[in-house]
Design a protein around this motif. Structure first.
Motif, PDB file in Angstrom:
ATOM      1  N   LEU A 287       0.823  -1.206   0.000  1.00 23.61           N
ATOM      2  CA  LEU A 287       0.000   0.000   0.000  1.00 23.61           C
ATOM      3  C   LEU A 287       0.862   1.262   0.000  1.00 23.61           C
ATOM      4  O   LEU A 287       0.528   2.256  -0.655  1.00 23.61           O
ATOM      5  N   THR A 288       1.979   1.221   0.718  1.00 19.90           N
ATOM      6  CA  THR A 288       2.903   2.358   0.706  1.00 19.90           C
ATOM      7  C   THR A 288       3.453   2.596  -0.691  1.00 19.90           C
ATOM      8  O   THR A 288       3.536   3.734  -1.163  1.00 19.90           O
ATOM      9  N   GLY A 291       0.780   4.071  -2.944  1.00 20.00           N
ATOM     10  CA  GLY A 291       0.632   5.498  -2.673  1.00 20.00           C
ATOM     11  C   GLY A 291       1.740   6.329  -3.283  1.00 20.00           C
ATOM     12  O   GLY A 291       1.517   7.469  -3.702  1.00 20.00           O
ATOM     13  N   THR A 362      -6.815   2.322  -7.399  1.00 19.56           N
ATOM     14  CA  THR A 362      -5.871   2.457  -6.282  1.00 19.56           C
ATOM     15  C   THR A 362      -6.586   2.722  -4.962  1.00 19.56           C
ATOM     16  O   THR A 362      -6.164   2.221  -3.911  1.00 19.56           O
ATOM     17  N   ARG A 366      -6.418   0.240  -1.791  1.00 16.15           N
ATOM     18  CA  ARG A 366      -5.992   0.742  -0.469  1.00 16.15           C
ATOM     19  C   ARG A 366      -6.954   0.284   0.625  1.00 16.15           C
ATOM     20  O   ARG A 366      -6.529  -0.234   1.666  1.00 16.15           O
TER      21      ARG A 366
END
Length: 408
Positions: A287-288, A291, A362, A366
């Motif tokens: 997830l990082t 992002g 996205t 997330r």
């Protein structure tokens, strides 16, 4: 056929079945462009397969405990071949869904019998194979399909024809295999009774399932994310080509199979602890990376999450089947897969619906990933309870005492 050859044959069939289920993944973009459906249509095709597996497990999951493993496995192979013929000749989206439903029914019918037969042949190696083969099959199927779609002619036909040929050869092998669970008197009547949909767990298995089920849910929810949305996410991150989109699922499942094999000597409890911790860390890293728009970081996180998938599922399988008697094995394994496909199918369909509604892959990934992390932490909390029941050794047998407190 020797026990080793029989076990190898059974593992190869599980790998082929899971490869078959993953084969359409890189083709969804091709189908969508031709038949006019998007992310929602993709996840629906993914979801109907999972639902069909669930229904089939509930209705047919215990059948091989009464009729024997060979006839149920052969019926599953026949059903899978029919499904692949439907997919090969599919003229529209409705035919695609029909083929996926048939695939799910065939897989649900066979997977419990195959897993139980592996345990019949060798309890220790069979338990390891049950935790390793699904990941290996998914990885091989997704990778092979990606290569075929990108480089081979007639991609919507070639991959299915290849799998059909392999299944027919394996069917011949099953004909030569010694039955590992012979029919007992009164089997026909019990077989009819077993068709009543239910998940029946022997008393000795129930406390173990309470510990293992959250782990199974978490790791297979992760598989549902990758199977349904990973190719679209890779494109959002700048990845080009069908093969690269497929590599996300291949990475997750391939690492899962390797991790289950490498860590096979660890205790079931250790495997589940490593599994849920790796899933939480891997998904957080993924997830990082999403992002930050980093494709490399996404694959690195997927690698760590794959370790969690393989270790967690291996530990859960060993935990549950350790208390099952031979005549209970197919039903118990089917119950494990019911939990697995619930975790994989339902969230994937919900995620696909959200993508179709909000139009942002996205953002949905997330939220899905956060849910997987929270589910992993819940599983960790359950596993660390003092009263949690987990077999102590790496090769727990059916005679392992059920009442065994876990010590941190």
């Amino acid at each position: 056929m020797s026990p080793t050859a029989t076990l190898a044959l059974l593992v190869s069939i599980v790998v082929t079945f899971l490869a078959s289920s993953a084969a359409p993944t890189p083709l969804y973009a091709t189908y969508g462009a031709e038949w006019g459906f998007g992310s929602l249509g993709t996840t629906l095709a993914f979801g109907v397969y999972a639902v069909a597996v669930l229904v089939s497990l509930l209705v047919l999951g215990r059948l091989s405990d009464e009729l024997g493993r060979r006839p149920v496995i052969l019926a599953g192979i026949a059903g899978q071949v029919v499904a692949l013929v439907v997919l090969t000749t599919a003229p529209d989206y409705a035919a695609l869904l029909t083929g996926r439903v048939l695939q799910g029914v065939a897989t649900g019918a066979a997977v419990g019998a195959l897993g139980a037969a592996m345990l019949d042949v060798d309890r220790t190696r069979g338990a390891i194979a049950n935790g390793t083969a699904p990941g290996a099959g998914t990885a091989i199927g997704a990778l092979l399909a990606g290569v075929v779609v990108q480089f081979a002619p007639a991609p919507t036909h070639a991959i299915y024809l290849l799998v059909i040929a392999l299944l027919l050869l394996q069917g011949v092998g099953v004909q030569r295999m010694t039955e590992t669970a012979p029919r007992l008197p009164g089997a026909a009547a019990r077989a009819r009774a077993s068709l009543v949909p239910e998940v029946r767990l022997p008393r000795a298995v129930r406390p173990r399932m309470l510990v293992a089920a959250p782990v199974v849910l978490a790791v297979w929810a992760l598989a549902g994310l990758y199977g349904s949305l990973a190719p679209s996410l890779v494109r959002e991150l700048g990845g080009q080509g069908v093969l690269l989109g497929t590599l996300a699922l291949t990475t997750l499942a391939g690492v899962a199979a390797a991790a289950a094999l490498v860590l096979r000597e660890r205790s079931a409890r250790t495997l589940m602890l490593v599994g849920i911790a790796s899933v939480a860390v891997g998904v957080a890293a993924t997830l990082t990376a999403v992002g930050a728009g980093s494709l490399v970081g996404f694959f690195a996180g997927s690698f760590v999450a794959g370790i969690g998938f393989g270790a967690g599922f291996q530990g859960a399988v060993r935990t549950v089947v350790g208390a099952a008697q031979p005549h209970e094995r197919a039903g118990v394994l089917s119950a494990v897969y019911v939990v697995a496909y619930l975790g994989m199918g339902v969230p994937a369909v919900v995620a696909g619906s959200l993508v179709g509604h909000v139009g942002d892959v996205t953002a949905v990934v997330r939220d899905y990933g956060i849910a997987v992390v929270l589910l992993s932490l819940t599983a960790l909390a359950g596993l660390l309870r003092p009263e949690a029941v987990v077999p102590a050794g790496p090769a727990a047998s059916a005679e392992t005492p059920v009442v065994e407190a876990v010590r941190a």
